[in-house]
Design a protein around this motif. Structure first.
Motif, PDB file in Angstrom:
ATOM      1  N   UNK A 256       0.869  -1.172   0.000  1.00  0.00           N
ATOM      2  CA  UNK A 256       0.000   0.000   0.000  1.00  0.00           C
ATOM      3  C   UNK A 256       0.906   1.222   0.000  1.00  0.00           C
ATOM      4  N   UNK A 257       0.851   1.975  -1.083  1.00  0.00           N
ATOM      5  CA  UNK A 257       1.737   3.136  -1.187  1.00  0.00           C
ATOM      6  C   UNK A 257       1.180   4.278  -0.353  1.00  0.00           C
ATOM      7  N   UNK A 258       1.792   4.504   0.778  1.00  0.00           N
ATOM      8  CA  UNK A 258       1.357   5.588   1.648  1.00  0.00           C
ATOM      9  C   UNK A 258       2.316   6.757   1.455  1.00  0.00           C
ATOM     10  N   UNK A 259       3.574   6.496   1.625  1.00  0.00           N
ATOM     11  CA  UNK A 259       4.587   7.547   1.482  1.00  0.00           C
ATOM     12  C   UNK A 259       4.801   7.868   0.018  1.00  0.00           C
ATOM     13  N   UNK A 260       4.942   6.828  -0.783  1.00  0.00           N
ATOM     14  CA  UNK A 260       5.339   7.040  -2.181  1.00  0.00           C
ATOM     15  C   UNK A 260       4.138   7.323  -3.072  1.00  0.00           C
ATOM     16  N   UNK A 261       3.001   7.646  -2.442  1.00  0.00           N
ATOM     17  CA  UNK A 261       1.804   7.908  -3.249  1.00  0.00           C
ATOM     18  C   UNK A 261       1.786   9.348  -3.710  1.00  0.00           C
TER      19      UNK A 261
END
Lengths: 261, 643
Positions: A256-261
């Protein structure tokens, strides 16, 4: 003084002579290979079983009967995707069986007699490949992608859980459904998750959600840090112990891309 | 050369001289049966040895080193959430193997039971004497089988001396009995002991009621296994169930436990020598003193220690850093999760301690002890609160000094559920002065010129093993009168109370309540209530209002509170089969006091254990693995599941 010298020499000689009596370990190193995949039955070997990397996942047990009727088992564990590979095995004739979150290949009646035996006895020499086809207790499929909320502190995931076997002996209630979260590793599961955030349904709530047959949606609990990406995966287990442990069936992990979103 | 010849001749003569004697004499270096069994002293020495080897989980026991080990760091209580320790990294099972020790004891006892009676006339022993000794053998045998069955489930039952014959070794390969058979053997051995033993003995030897007291414990375990265990393991060769007991047997076991416990009524009583119904200090003192009063009417079975012959190091290992003399301290650090089970603390709706006011600011206290002003006296006798007196000195535990103005108030330092180290959060580190260890204590001076250490003398430091970890010291069983220079290894000699009447009441309450739940009658619930009430009154805890308010949770919680740090709780959690629920990637909580500079006030932060010890119990551990060398020797031993 001279006596002392002689006795010293004698002692040292004796030491040297007897030292050579210790047998040298000149056996060959174990170098045979056993590998394979644990597949989900009925998928024509296209789908392997999803498990976790630990002794609570899929265990491969090897028994060498040439020395004892009750030999010390040699165990190792499959990788997360149901594949296994061990390149350090002694030559020999082994009885081999896998155990995990699926209908046991070896089953016993109430007085302990072996009634079903799916184990394989094989000479291990060179590279031996053994694949297995098993009926998992539960099948878990993603429905869509996991969604990160706007504040980047929660993940919501949808999935569907169905029985993986028609065997009437393995239709126990579902006791736990988890959305396992891990902030650093693709190897996520009940052995390696962050209990503060992993979303869950337990006990009657888990069975109730499963029994509807609908898509289940779980959200992580609490609020995690938005400063990193997370790996998530759904695990569920029924009230049946395989080798002393209730084991989880899983779907494949997703990032789940949280930072790299 | 002549000398050598004479020497040689005398050598030959000396060597042949014994040939002239009668060789049929008893060997002087072997103790023969009649020496042991023919005199009271011999029998006493025999019994002293088996009593000493009997598996008692006391100051010299832990889950890694086993029974009767000379040091016991890695405290057993750190497997249950009661405490955390620098030496216990998380959930675990016992890693020592207890197997051959038990079978040596069985052999000794069986040998005694088969041999000693034939020496009755020769030694001139009375019936009463012989009965007592045989009763003690049955008692110790039951105790030892109990130590086995609670670990392994069914084990081979050996009740007679096995003859060694190298041609027929397979006769010694005895398969495991069922778990139920082992518990029945234990019950019948305790019953036999009850018949044979005298009414009264010294407290370190068994009498009738000791046997019944332990029977109530063992049968309670058996009942719980029948009711809560789900593991099944059958031996195909014997068709016996090695792990687990059929659930329809539960009621019978609970009844046996209840009946046995009830037999002790009137023979023992709760310790209340310093107790007063109205005085919390007296209740605290009473509970703390109980473990040191040799004449306590509550003591049923005691393992006695005495310097210099029989010693342990409980004080040395567990004393807080500021009282340290050796290089050991603070092995056992009670957690806030444990402390929160007790009454008299400010609470949130979820049961956790409340350290904030309505506006979300930390409550400020004049003294650290103010938070615990109304705490249950039994808790105060079990852990040392920050600021409470021990050895005449206040326990100094605080994490840091809040050095900037408080303003309207201090909001919570870390988000709920954070495991972050305080030092690594810049916002906290800029407001609070902390020390990493006691050698490099930082200091700070207030406006009035007083200098303060950044952390307490006992901690909390984030990088020093012997510092206090959970925010509390350990009080139970700690000797408050031991001079500082004696707080070293193998110097403590307080007695270990293996069985006390408090446990009997709790056994009785639990068995009774289980029987009530099995619809055996209202009188059982009333009896459970009366037992729990006695325990709660003595402890100074909140009293359950009425019998109808009793729940299984209340009964179990009372047991955990009363018997904490007595090495019983892990087995209780195990037999209730709730360990995997309690320890599922679990972090325990701790309470960190902070001092506020220039205000001279204190606040407390409740947080998850800063050392990040995660606990996950593996359900395979409900049955321990049988040592593989025993299986190699005895191939008909079936291994437990999952090993």
């Amino acid at each position: 003084m001279k006596n002392l010298k002689y006795s010293l020499i004698c002692c040292s000689l004796a030491l040297l002579v007897f030292y050579s009596c210790v047998p040298l370990d000149n056996y060959d190193m174990p170098e045979e290979t056993l590998k394979g995949t644990v597949y989900v039955a009925g998928t024509n070997k296209t789908e392997s079983i999803q498990t976790e990397v630990s002794d609570q996942g899929v265990r491969i047990r090897m028994l060498e009967y040439s020395w004892s009727d009750n030999p010390q088992p040699f165990d190792f564990y499959a990788m997360q995707d149901g594949k296994y590979n061990n390149t350090k095995i002694f030559k020999g004739n082994y009885n081999i069986c896998v155990a995990g979150p699926f209908v046991p290949l070896q089953q016993y009646d109430p007085s302990g007699n072996l009634t079903v035996d799916g184990s394989i006895t094989r000479d291990i020499k060179g590279t031996v490949e053994i694949d297995w086809e098993v009926e998992p207790f539960l099948k878990i499929e993603w429905v869509g992608e996991p969604v990160v909320n706007a504040a980047k502190t929660k993940i919501t995931a949808s999935f569907r859980i169905t029985r993986g076997t028609n065997n009437p002996n393995f239709q126990q209630n579902v006791t736990d459904i988890y959305l396992f979260v891990n902030s650093s590793s693709y190897h996520v599961g009940q052995h390696n998750h962050d209990n503060r955030y992993s979303g869950r349904l337990q006990g009657n709530a888990a069975q109730a959600a499963f029994a509807t047959g609908d898509v289940i949606t779980l959200t992580t609990q609490g609020e995690f840090s938005p400063e990193r990406d997370y790996y998530v995966r759904v695990g569920a287990r029924i009230n049946y112990q395989t080798e002393g442990q209730q084991r989880y069936n899983y779907n494949e992990p997703k990032k789940a891309n949280v930072l790299s979103n | 050369m002549k000398t050598v010849k004479y020497l040689f001749i005398s050598f030959v003569l000396i060597c042949s001289a014994p040939g002239c004697m009668d060789l049929n004499v008893p060997p002087v270096n072997v103790v023969t049966d009649d020496v042991i069994f023919g005199s009271e002293d011999g029998i006493r020495s025999f019994l002293a040895r088996v009593y000493g080897a009997m598996p008692i989980e006391d100051f010299r026991f832990n889950h890694t080193n086993g029974i009767n080990h000379f040091y016991a760091i890695n405290p057993f209580s750190c497997l249950t959430g009661e405490a955390i320790s620098r030496d216990v990294g998380g959930a675990n099972t016992e890693t020592h193997t207890y197997w051959s020790e038990a079978y040596s004891i069985f052999r000794d006892l069986n040998y005694f039971m088969e041999t000693a009676p034939s020496y009755k006339d020769k030694g001139g022993f009375s019936d009463a004497q012989m009965n007592q000794w045989l009763g003690e053998c049955y008692f110790i045998r039951a105790m030892t089988y109990f130590a086995m069955v609670k670990r392994y489930g069914g084990v081979p039952i050996v009740t007679q001396v096995l003859a060694y014959n190298s041609d027929r070794l397979e006769e010694l390969d005895i398969p495991r009995a069922s778990e139920e058979e082992v518990y029945n053997q234990i019950a019948s051995d305790f019953d036999e002991a009850y018949k044979l033993l005298p009414e009264q003995t010294s407290v370190s030897r068994a009498n009738k009621y000791t046997a019944m007291g332990f029977k109530s414990r063992a049968m309670l375990y058996a009942g719980s296994i029948a009711r809560y265990n789900v593991t099944e393991l059958f031996d195909p060769n014997t068709q016996k169930r090695l792990c687990g007991i059929p659930s329809d047997k539960a009621q019978n076991y609970f009844k046996q436990s209840y009946d046995a416990a009830k037999l002790l009524e009137g023979h023992y009583e709760l310790y209340t020598k310093a107790w007063s119904a109205t005085d919390k200090d007296a209740q605290y003192k009473n509970f703390a003193d109980m473990f040191f009063d040799a004449s306590s009417p509550e003591n049923i079975f005691v393992r006695e220690y005495g310097y210099p012959y029989s010693v342990h190091g409980y004080d040395c290992y567990n004393v807080c850093l500021q009282y340290m003399t050796s290089t050991y301290a603070a092995e056992t650090n009670p957690t806030l999760s444990f402390v929160e089970m007790f009454d008299g603390l400010p609470r949130k709706s979820n049961g956790q301690i409340q350290v904030y006011d309505e506006d979300g600011y930390y409550v400020l206290y004049e003294k650290p002890m103010d938070l615990f002003a109304n705490a249950e006296p039994r808790l105060r006798a079990t852990v040392i609160f920050p600021g409470d007196l021990f050895k005449g000195e206040a326990l100094e535990v605080y994490r840091g000094i809040y050095k900037v103005p408080v303003g309207e108030g201090i909001t919570r330092l870390l988000p709920e559920g954070s495991t972050e180290l305080y030092n690594s959060v810049p916002d906290i580190a800029s407001r609070i002065l902390m020390s990493t260890n006691s050698q490099t204590q930082e200091t700070i001076t207030d406006n009035a010129g007083n200098s303060y250490n950044a952390a307490g003398a006992s901690g909390v430091f984030n990088n020093q093993g012997v510092a206090c970890l959970g925010g509390f010291g350990l009080r139970k069983y700690m000797n408050p009168d031991m001079p500082a220079d004696l707080v070293v290894e193998n110097r403590s000699d307080q007695n270990w109370i293996e069985l006390r009447y408090g446990e009997i009441l709790l056994n009785r309450a639990e068995a009774a309540f289980e029987l009530f739940l099995m619809a055996q009658g209202e009188q059982y619930r009333t009896d459970a209530y009366n037992c729990i009430r006695q325990i709660q009154e003595r402890a100074g805890a909140d009293i359950v209002p009425a019998a109808t308010d009793i729940t299984l949770d209340i009964v179990r919680k009372e047991r955990r509170k009363e018997l904490a740090f007595e090495n019983k709780t892990w087995w209780d959690l195990k037999r209730w089969r709730i360990l995997e629920l309690e320890q599922n990637n679990t972090l325990f909580r701790s309470l960190m006091p902070f001092f506020i500079l220039n205000e001279n006030k204190w606040f407390f932060d409740d947080r998850l254990d800063e050392t990040n010890k995660r606990y996950t119990f593996d359900t395979r551990w409900y049955y321990k693995s049988i040592p593989s060398d025993r299986i190699n020797e005895s191939p008909s031993l079936l291994q437990n599941l999952g090993y």
